[in-house]
Write a protein that holds these residues in place. Structure first.
Motif, PDB file in Angstrom:
ATOM      1  N   ILE A  76       0.843  -1.200   0.000  1.00 60.45           N
ATOM      2  CA  ILE A  76       0.000   0.000   0.000  1.00 60.45           C
ATOM      3  C   ILE A  76       0.881   1.254   0.000  1.00 60.45           C
ATOM      4  N   ALA A  77       1.998   1.185   0.735  1.00 60.40           N
ATOM      5  CA  ALA A  77       2.906   2.340   0.741  1.00 60.40           C
ATOM      6  C   ALA A  77       3.363   2.651  -0.689  1.00 60.40           C
ATOM      7  N   MET A  78       3.575   1.602  -1.470  1.00 60.82           N
ATOM      8  CA  MET A  78       4.033   1.825  -2.847  1.00 60.82           C
ATOM      9  C   MET A  78       2.959   2.494  -3.698  1.00 60.82           C
ATOM     10  N   ILE A  79       1.720   2.049  -3.581  1.00 56.05           N
ATOM     11  CA  ILE A  79       0.675   2.678  -4.397  1.00 56.05           C
ATOM     12  C   ILE A  79       0.445   4.120  -3.929  1.00 56.05           C
ATOM     13  N   ALA A  80       0.554   4.346  -2.631  1.00 60.00           N
ATOM     14  CA  ALA A  80       0.444   5.724  -2.127  1.00 60.00           C
ATOM     15  C   ALA A  80       1.526   6.590  -2.768  1.00 60.00           C
ATOM     16  N   GLY A  81       2.723   6.035  -2.851  1.00 59.78           N
ATOM     17  CA  GLY A  81       3.811   6.780  -3.482  1.00 59.78           C
ATOM     18  C   GLY A  81       3.538   7.009  -4.960  1.00 59.78           C
ATOM     19  N   LEU A  82       3.106   5.959  -5.640  1.00 59.99           N
ATOM     20  CA  LEU A  82       2.847   6.092  -7.084  1.00 59.99           C
ATOM     21  C   LEU A  82       1.761   7.131  -7.350  1.00 59.99           C
ATOM     22  N   ASP A  83       0.804   7.237  -6.428  1.00 57.99           N
ATOM     23  CA  ASP A  83      -0.249   8.238  -6.583  1.00 57.99           C
ATOM     24  C   ASP A  83       0.307   9.659  -6.483  1.00 57.99           C
ATOM     25  N   HIS A  84       1.455   9.810  -5.854  1.00 59.56           N
ATOM     26  CA  HIS A  84       1.957  11.154  -5.590  1.00 59.56           C
ATOM     27  C   HIS A  84       3.211  11.549  -6.354  1.00 59.56           C
ATOM     28  N   VAL A  85       3.831  10.611  -7.084  1.00 56.50           N
ATOM     29  CA  VAL A  85       5.054  10.989  -7.797  1.00 56.50           C
ATOM     30  C   VAL A  85       4.711  11.935  -8.949  1.00 56.50           C
ATOM     31  N   THR A  86       5.670  12.791  -9.266  1.00 57.91           N
ATOM     32  CA  THR A  86       5.420  13.771 -10.323  1.00 57.91           C
ATOM     33  C   THR A  86       6.392  13.627 -11.489  1.00 57.91           C
ATOM     34  N   GLY A  87       7.311  12.666 -11.408  1.00 57.52           N
ATOM     35  CA  GLY A  87       8.368  12.572 -12.410  1.00 57.52           C
ATOM     36  C   GLY A  87       7.904  11.981 -13.736  1.00 57.52           C
ATOM     37  N   ASP A 154      13.172 -13.651  -8.449  1.00 56.06           N
ATOM     38  CA  ASP A 154      14.346 -12.930  -7.947  1.00 56.06           C
ATOM     39  C   ASP A 154      14.328 -11.453  -8.331  1.00 56.06           C
ATOM     40  N   THR A 155      13.158 -10.947  -8.588  1.00 53.09           N
ATOM     41  CA  THR A 155      13.038  -9.528  -8.888  1.00 53.09           C
ATOM     42  C   THR A 155      12.158  -8.911  -7.825  1.00 53.09           C
ATOM     43  N   GLY A 156      12.652  -7.877  -7.214  1.00 55.03           N
ATOM     44  CA  GLY A 156      11.857  -7.220  -6.174  1.00 55.03           C
ATOM     45  C   GLY A 156      11.089  -6.080  -6.782  1.00 55.03           C
ATOM     46  N   ASP A 157      10.938  -5.033  -6.010  1.00 51.11           N
ATOM     47  CA  ASP A 157      10.215  -3.879  -6.513  1.00 51.11           C
ATOM     48  C   ASP A 157      11.175  -2.810  -7.014  1.00 51.11           C
ATOM     49  N   PHE A 158      12.468  -3.130  -7.002  1.00 51.57           N
ATOM     50  CA  PHE A 158      13.472  -2.160  -7.431  1.00 51.57           C
ATOM     51  C   PHE A 158      13.433  -2.057  -8.958  1.00 51.57           C
ATOM     52  N   ARG A 159      12.861  -0.989  -9.473  1.00 53.13           N
ATOM     53  CA  ARG A 159      12.726  -0.846 -10.915  1.00 53.13           C
ATOM     54  C   ARG A 159      12.403   0.590 -11.292  1.00 53.13           C
ATOM     55  N   LEU A 160      12.665   0.891 -12.547  1.00 48.08           N
ATOM     56  CA  LEU A 160      12.286   2.193 -13.075  1.00 48.08           C
ATOM     57  C   LEU A 160      11.028   2.027 -13.914  1.00 48.08           C
ATOM     58  N   LEU A 161      10.057   2.892 -13.679  1.00 42.47           N
ATOM     59  CA  LEU A 161       8.802   2.818 -14.425  1.00 42.47           C
ATOM     60  C   LEU A 161       8.565   4.122 -15.168  1.00 42.47           C
ATOM     61  N   SER A 175      -7.378  -3.896  -3.103  1.00 43.57           N
ATOM     62  CA  SER A 175      -6.862  -3.606  -1.768  1.00 43.57           C
ATOM     63  C   SER A 175      -5.834  -4.639  -1.317  1.00 43.57           C
ATOM     64  N   GLN A 176      -6.003  -5.906  -1.709  1.00 39.07           N
ATOM     65  CA  GLN A 176      -4.973  -6.882  -1.369  1.00 39.07           C
ATOM     66  C   GLN A 176      -4.012  -6.945  -2.530  1.00 39.07           C
ATOM     67  N   ARG A 177      -2.996  -6.131  -2.474  1.00 35.21           N
ATOM     68  CA  ARG A 177      -2.180  -5.928  -3.660  1.00 35.21           C
ATOM     69  C   ARG A 177      -1.007  -6.889  -3.744  1.00 35.21           C
ATOM     70  N   TYR A 178      -0.775  -7.376  -4.924  1.00 33.35           N
ATOM     71  CA  TYR A 178       0.427  -8.166  -5.192  1.00 33.35           C
ATOM     72  C   TYR A 178       1.118  -7.433  -6.338  1.00 33.35           C
ATOM     73  N   THR A 179       1.808  -6.366  -5.957  1.00 36.55           N
ATOM     74  CA  THR A 179       2.349  -5.443  -6.957  1.00 36.55           C
ATOM     75  C   THR A 179       3.312  -6.135  -7.915  1.00 36.55           C
ATOM     76  N   LYS A 180       4.073  -7.079  -7.381  1.00 33.68           N
ATOM     77  CA  LYS A 180       5.027  -7.805  -8.197  1.00 33.68           C
ATOM     78  C   LYS A 180       4.365  -8.433  -9.428  1.00 33.68           C
ATOM     79  N   GLY A 181       3.157  -8.930  -9.230  1.00 35.58           N
ATOM     80  CA  GLY A 181       2.436  -9.488 -10.366  1.00 35.58           C
ATOM     81  C   GLY A 181       1.862  -8.403 -11.267  1.00 35.58           C
ATOM     82  N   MET A 182       1.481  -7.286 -10.665  1.00 34.63           N
ATOM     83  CA  MET A 182       0.887  -6.202 -11.461  1.00 34.63           C
ATOM     84  C   MET A 182       1.879  -5.619 -12.450  1.00 34.63           C
ATOM     85  N   PHE A 183       3.141  -5.544 -12.034  1.00 32.23           N
ATOM     86  CA  PHE A 183       4.163  -5.026 -12.951  1.00 32.23           C
ATOM     87  C   PHE A 183       4.128  -5.817 -14.249  1.00 32.23           C
TER      88      PHE A 183
END
Ligand code: UDP
Ligand code: MG
Length: 316
Positions: A76-87, A154-161, A175-183
């Motif tokens: 959830i922290a990651m989606i909160a961040g993605l909602d707020h990034v401006t880059g 062997d891939t975490g969430d460390f990535r450039l999007l 709400s039950q997020r599995y971000t690794k699969g969403m990527f």
């Protein structure tokens, strides 16, 4: 000038923030042709994490932060961040420096070459037990068999999007997020780079086995309904076997009469069937639980405070 957002979910990370900030500062200094935004998501930390970030933000215009109303977990922290990034592009990185920021220039370069999702695959997992590695390998093999979406091991969430990946991800409001699969699920142009994963710099990992098992079940149930299929198959096989056995019993009784023995075999059958039924019910329950959670349609998180960096360009 293009803007790169660095998204850092942080939960009780007071011990590592200084070192992280140094390394990120160096990264920005070495890459002056880009504008940087460092977006910290404070995930309800109970230590000085927020104060330290606020301190940096006061002195440094590049720092932005989202303070969540409580601890929601990294997904959830990651989606909160993605909602707020401006880059124009966003790099997700752990606070504990297990993902070396020095890889980011290489990611940016590949992004400039036209890739939308540059993910870092680790070639070594320092400081992890043999058991953790083996169970992780087994789990991914299973997950991969059960779903047709390719999920990178062997891939975490460390990535450039790229921004369009970010936009795609923010549209997924599960709400039950599995971000690794969403990527993987969102698709787009992917590129793999490899690195050696370091040990956590300081502090402690927030993962334990119960959490990992929950995460694993979330992964399975959010990306495949194969377990449901499996339980129907199992039910089918058991029914056929039971039917054959019944015929055998009837024939035997007709030709040889009854005998009262057979308690052990009866118990075996009852226990086995009971087990299969409970297992199937459990699997169905998992999915009903997910339906329940998603139909509530609650907001994913609440923001206590959002401080945006005062960079000159606001791209979103
Ligand atoms: N994290 C978070 N919320 C949590 C747990 C972890 O934001 O509830 C962050 C944590 O601060 C770190 C990242 O997620 O930046 C990875 O956490 P950790 O290092 O504990 O996981 P590991 O590297 O052991 O998989
Ligand atoms: Mg870590």
């Amino acid at each position: 000038m293009k803007k790169i957002s660095i998204l850092v979910p942080a939960y009780n990370e007071e011990e590592v923030l200084e070192a992280l900030y140094q390394r990120l500062g160096k990264l920005a200094n070495d890459n002056k042709s880009y504008e940087f935004e460092f977006l910290f998501v404070n995930d309800g930390s109970r230590d000085k994490t927020l104060e330290i970030i606020q301190d940096y933000a006061e002195k440094d215009q590049r720092i932005a932060y989202v303070n969540l109303s409580r601890n929601f977990g990294k997904e959830i922290a990651m989606i909160a961040g993605l909602d707020h990034v401006t880059g124009d592009a966003t790099v997700i990185i752990d606070a504990d420096l297990q993902d070396p920021p020095e890889l980011i220039p290489q990611m940016i370069k590949l992004w400039e070459d036209g890739y939308d999702d540059v993910y870092a695959k680790r070639t070594s997992r320092e400081g992890e037990s043999w058991f953790k590695k083996a169970s992780s390998r087994l789990y991914y093999r299973l997950l991969q068999k059960a779903t047709h979406i390719e999920i990178q091991q062997d891939t975490g969430d460390f990535r450039l999007l790229d921004r369009r990946c970010v936009q795609a991800l923010t549209q997924i409001r599960e709400s039950q997020r599995y971000t690794k699969g969403m990527f993987s699920w969102i698709g787009y142009n992917k590129k793999e780079i490899t690195y050696d994963r370091d040990q956590r710099l300081a502090g402690e990992t927030k993962w334990n086995y119960p959490k990992l098992i929950n995460f694993a079940i979330d992964g399975l149930t959010s990306f495949t309904t194969a377990p449901l299929r499996l339980s129907s198959l199992l039910g089918g096989v058991v029914s056929v076997a039971a039917f054959v056995y019944i015929i055998y019993l009837v024939v035997r009784t007709i030709f040889f009469g009854t005998d009262l023995a057979g308690y052990p075999s009866m118990m075996a059958v009852i226990l086995f069937l009971g087990g299969v039924q409970l297992l199937s019910l459990g699997i169905i329950g998992e999915y009903i639980g997910r339906i329940f959670n998603e139909t509530k349609q609650r907001p994913l998180y609440f923001v206590e405070e959002y401080h945006h960096g005062k960079t000159d360009k606001k791209t979103r």
